[in-house]
Motif scaffolding. Structure first.
Motif, PDB file in Angstrom:
ATOM      1  N   ARG A  69      37.144  46.627  27.613  1.00 10.12           N
ATOM      2  CA  ARG A  69      36.055  47.563  27.339  1.00 10.12           C
ATOM      3  C   ARG A  69      34.779  46.780  27.042  1.00 10.12           C
ATOM      4  O   ARG A  69      34.802  45.767  26.341  1.00 10.12           O
ATOM      5  CB  ARG A  69      36.426  48.447  26.137  1.00 10.12           C
ATOM      6  CG  ARG A  69      35.372  49.489  25.767  1.00 10.12           C
ATOM      7  CD  ARG A  69      35.769  50.212  24.484  1.00 10.12           C
ATOM      8  NE  ARG A  69      34.815  51.264  24.140  1.00 10.12           N
ATOM      9  CZ  ARG A  69      34.972  52.543  24.454  1.00 10.12           C
ATOM     10  NH1 ARG A  69      36.058  52.928  25.092  1.00 10.12           N
ATOM     11  NH2 ARG A  69      34.057  53.431  24.110  1.00 10.12           N
ATOM     12  N   ASP A  70      33.652  47.246  27.591  1.00 14.86           N
ATOM     13  CA  ASP A  70      32.357  46.619  27.348  1.00 14.86           C
ATOM     14  C   ASP A  70      31.376  47.726  26.971  1.00 14.86           C
ATOM     15  O   ASP A  70      30.829  48.407  27.830  1.00 14.86           O
ATOM     16  CB  ASP A  70      31.874  45.871  28.593  1.00 14.86           C
ATOM     17  CG  ASP A  70      30.599  45.069  28.326  1.00 14.86           C
ATOM     18  OD1 ASP A  70      29.914  45.361  27.325  1.00 14.86           O
ATOM     19  OD2 ASP A  70      30.290  44.179  29.141  1.00 14.86           O
ATOM     20  N   ASP A  71      31.173  47.902  25.655  1.00 18.86           N
ATOM     21  CA  ASP A  71      30.314  48.988  25.184  1.00 18.86           C
ATOM     22  C   ASP A  71      28.859  48.807  25.616  1.00 18.86           C
ATOM     23  O   ASP A  71      28.132  49.775  25.838  1.00 18.86           O
ATOM     24  CB  ASP A  71      30.382  49.088  23.661  1.00 18.86           C
ATOM     25  CG  ASP A  71      31.749  49.575  23.191  1.00 18.86           C
ATOM     26  OD1 ASP A  71      32.382  50.341  23.938  1.00 18.86           O
ATOM     27  OD2 ASP A  71      32.174  49.179  22.090  1.00 18.86           O
ATOM     28  N   GLU A  72      28.450  47.576  25.762  1.00 19.00           N
ATOM     29  CA  GLU A  72      27.063  47.321  26.122  1.00 19.00           C
ATOM     30  C   GLU A  72      26.753  47.815  27.536  1.00 19.00           C
ATOM     31  O   GLU A  72      25.697  48.409  27.785  1.00 19.00           O
ATOM     32  CB  GLU A  72      26.749  45.827  26.008  1.00 19.00           C
ATOM     33  CG  GLU A  72      25.286  45.500  26.284  1.00 19.00           C
ATOM     34  CD  GLU A  72      24.977  44.043  26.046  1.00 19.00           C
ATOM     35  OE1 GLU A  72      23.934  43.584  26.539  1.00 19.00           O
ATOM     36  OE2 GLU A  72      25.775  43.362  25.375  1.00 19.00           O
ATOM     37  N   PRO A  77      38.161  50.702  30.128  1.00 22.42           N
ATOM     38  CA  PRO A  77      39.415  50.426  30.835  1.00 22.42           C
ATOM     39  C   PRO A  77      39.825  51.635  31.684  1.00 22.42           C
ATOM     40  O   PRO A  77      39.565  52.782  31.308  1.00 22.42           O
ATOM     41  CB  PRO A  77      40.414  50.173  29.706  1.00 22.42           C
ATOM     42  CG  PRO A  77      39.575  49.799  28.530  1.00 22.42           C
ATOM     43  CD  PRO A  77      38.305  50.581  28.665  1.00 22.42           C
ATOM     44  N   GLY A  78      40.454  51.338  32.803  1.00 23.78           N
ATOM     45  CA  GLY A  78      40.916  52.428  33.642  1.00 23.78           C
ATOM     46  C   GLY A  78      41.320  51.952  35.025  1.00 23.78           C
ATOM     47  O   GLY A  78      41.339  50.748  35.306  1.00 23.78           O
ATOM     48  N   VAL A  79      41.640  52.901  35.891  1.00 22.93           N
ATOM     49  CA  VAL A  79      42.073  52.630  37.263  1.00 22.93           C
ATOM     50  C   VAL A  79      41.134  53.360  38.215  1.00 22.93           C
ATOM     51  O   VAL A  79      40.818  54.541  37.999  1.00 22.93           O
ATOM     52  CB  VAL A  79      43.522  53.082  37.496  1.00 22.93           C
ATOM     53  CG1 VAL A  79      43.924  52.891  38.948  1.00 22.93           C
ATOM     54  CG2 VAL A  79      44.470  52.327  36.577  1.00 22.93           C
ATOM     55  N   ASN A  80      40.686  52.661  39.250  1.00 25.96           N
ATOM     56  CA  ASN A  80      39.789  53.231  40.255  1.00 25.96           C
ATOM     57  C   ASN A  80      40.431  53.103  41.630  1.00 25.96           C
ATOM     58  O   ASN A  80      40.754  51.993  42.068  1.00 25.96           O
ATOM     59  CB  ASN A  80      38.440  52.503  40.234  1.00 25.96           C
ATOM     60  CG  ASN A  80      37.761  52.607  38.883  1.00 25.96           C
ATOM     61  OD1 ASN A  80      37.193  53.628  38.536  1.00 25.96           O
ATOM     62  ND2 ASN A  80      37.854  51.536  38.089  1.00 25.96           N
ATOM     63  N   ILE A  81      40.634  54.237  42.294  1.00 27.93           N
ATOM     64  CA  ILE A  81      41.353  54.272  43.565  1.00 27.93           C
ATOM     65  C   ILE A  81      40.429  54.790  44.660  1.00 27.93           C
ATOM     66  O   ILE A  81      39.866  55.889  44.538  1.00 27.93           O
ATOM     67  CB  ILE A  81      42.605  55.159  43.464  1.00 27.93           C
ATOM     68  CG1 ILE A  81      43.530  54.624  42.373  1.00 27.93           C
ATOM     69  CG2 ILE A  81      43.317  55.244  44.802  1.00 27.93           C
ATOM     70  CD1 ILE A  81      44.763  55.467  42.145  1.00 27.93           C
ATOM     71  N   PRO A  82      40.249  54.010  45.731  1.00 31.69           N
ATOM     72  CA  PRO A  82      39.360  54.462  46.821  1.00 31.69           C
ATOM     73  C   PRO A  82      39.988  55.587  47.637  1.00 31.69           C
ATOM     74  O   PRO A  82      41.205  55.677  47.770  1.00 31.69           O
ATOM     75  CB  PRO A  82      39.177  53.202  47.670  1.00 31.69           C
ATOM     76  CG  PRO A  82      40.399  52.384  47.401  1.00 31.69           C
ATOM     77  CD  PRO A  82      40.805  52.675  45.991  1.00 31.69           C
ATOM     78  N   LEU A  83      39.128  56.421  48.168  1.00 32.37           N
ATOM     79  CA  LEU A  83      39.534  57.494  49.070  1.00 32.37           C
ATOM     80  C   LEU A  83      39.082  57.119  50.471  1.00 32.37           C
ATOM     81  O   LEU A  83      37.920  56.788  50.690  1.00 32.37           O
ATOM     82  CB  LEU A  83      38.886  58.817  48.649  1.00 32.37           C
ATOM     83  CG  LEU A  83      39.247  59.320  47.245  1.00 32.37           C
ATOM     84  CD1 LEU A  83      38.380  60.512  46.871  1.00 32.37           C
ATOM     85  CD2 LEU A  83      40.713  59.677  47.160  1.00 32.37           C
TER      86      LEU A  83
END
Length: 373
Positions: A69-72, A77-83
């Motif tokens: 996590r980068d608050d600045e 955090p997470g998952v990114n899935i292309p379509l």
């Protein structure tokens, strides 16, 4: 893991998807376009901002997981899935949370997003086709539109001439002149508008179908359906004239004949004793003129009116009797009765023409149900 998505994804479509699935998911969901811009989100404040993880997923052409996590910078955090669609990334679905915890959920959401967006796009395409069809057919039937403009619009919609126009009414079985609510036909219209070279719309309480080519539209007969398919039009002027006449005919549903159900190879056929040439003349008359014409045969029975139609269909009274399956002596008696009650001799050409117009006029007024099945 490549997924397929529509090649066009508007903000409204994406937000509709988010609103549909967010009640079942406790994590934050974002949908980004192929430039990494958030176009829909559970958190509306994030719409319009850039998403670093989405940009990485687009560049890598693969799923990207973010652990820190980068608050600045606002990175979470997470998952990114292309379509994917046609070999290109068209967007990205992002799910916020620990990647180990949200990975499988993110993949399922990405698939759901794809399906919902595809469905939404299909609905939008259907609405657009339905709107175009209704606009063009309404312009045709108005008789006031520029023919060259109409021709250009039909060509742009891949419906070039010649054209065949048909209009159908759904008639209540207990009341031959009461039309069933046209809204029930929406799915039929959608199916027709998805057919190449065809457009259809609900106008004036009827279903209008225009087909490119010289054959009337095929289809399964609806219950108690009445239908007019006019001769093929080779010019826009002819097509417009037919459409205007059919618009008038919609005000007199009794003039519509019942169609015969088709076989697998045949098209729906009009009954043999019904003629568009006569129906079009009557449909174009003012109401008062129709009433005046109908008065001529007001004293004839239904069978006597059918006799008039049969005499107009055949070259002799003997042939007409055979067509009605009656003895020629019975035919002679009916002719005498017609002369006595209507004052016209159907064996004389001009007088037969007058009687035919009058029979159609009486049917148009709803007083004579003669063109039914």
């Amino acid at each position: 893991m490549k997924k397929r998505a529509p090649d066009l994804m508007t903000r409204d479509m994406a937000q509709h998807v988010i609103d549909t699935i967010k009640p079942t998911v406790r994590h934050n969901i974002n949908i980004m376009d192929s430039h990494g811009v958030i176009i829909a989100a559970v958190d509306p404040d994030r719409v319009g901002t850039h998403h670093a993880g989405a940009l990485q997923a687009v560049a890598a052409r693969n799923s990207v997981e973010i652990w820190d996590r980068d608050d600045e910078s606002g990175v979470r955090p997470g998952v990114n899935i292309p379509l994917w669609h046609d070999g290109a990334v068209r967007g990205v679905v992002g799910l916020t949370g620990n990647p180990d915890e949200v990975r499988s959920t993110a993949e399922l959401i990405a698939l759901t997003v794809e399906l919902l967006l595809t469905q939404e796009r299909q609905i939008n395409d259907d609405v657009q086709r339905d709107t175009q069809a209704r606009d063009v057919l309404a312009a045709l039937s108005s008789g006031a539109s520029d023919p060259s403009d109409l021709g250009s619009r039909l060509s742009a919609l891949s419906i070039p001439g010649p054209w065949t126009l048909a209009v159908s009414l759904n008639i209540d079985a207990q009341d031959p002149l009461r039309m069933v609510t046209p809204g029930r036909l929406s799915e039929r219209l959608r199916r027709l508008n998805r057919t190449p070279g065809v457009m259809a719309a609900e106008l004036f309480g009827a279903v209008w179908t225009l087909r490119s080519g010289a054959s009337a539209p095929r289809g399964r007969k609806l219950v108690d359906e009445r239908r007019i398919a006019v001769p093929t039009a080779s010019s826009m002027a002819q097509l417009q004239a037919q459409a205007v006449t059919l618009r008038h005919a919609c005000a007199t549903p009794g003039i519509f004949p019942a169609v015969n159900a088709p076989t697998e190879s045949d098209e729906m056929q009009q009954p043999p004793m019904w003629r568009w040439e006569i129906a079009s003349v009557v449909a174009s008359l003012p109401r008062t003129a129709i009433s005046h014409r109908a008065e001529v045969v007001s004293k004839l029975t239904r069978e006597q009116c059918r006799t008039v139609l049969a005499l107009g269909e055949h070259s002799s009274s003997h042939a007409a009797a055979a067509g009605l399956y009656i003895h020629r002596n019975t035919m002679a008696q009916r002719i005498d009765q017609i002369i006595a009650r209507a004052g016209h001799d159907p064996r004389i050409g001009a007088e037969l023409s007058a009687l035919l117009l009058s029979v159609y006029a009486r049917a148009a007024l709803g007083d004579l149900h003669i063109f039914g099945s």
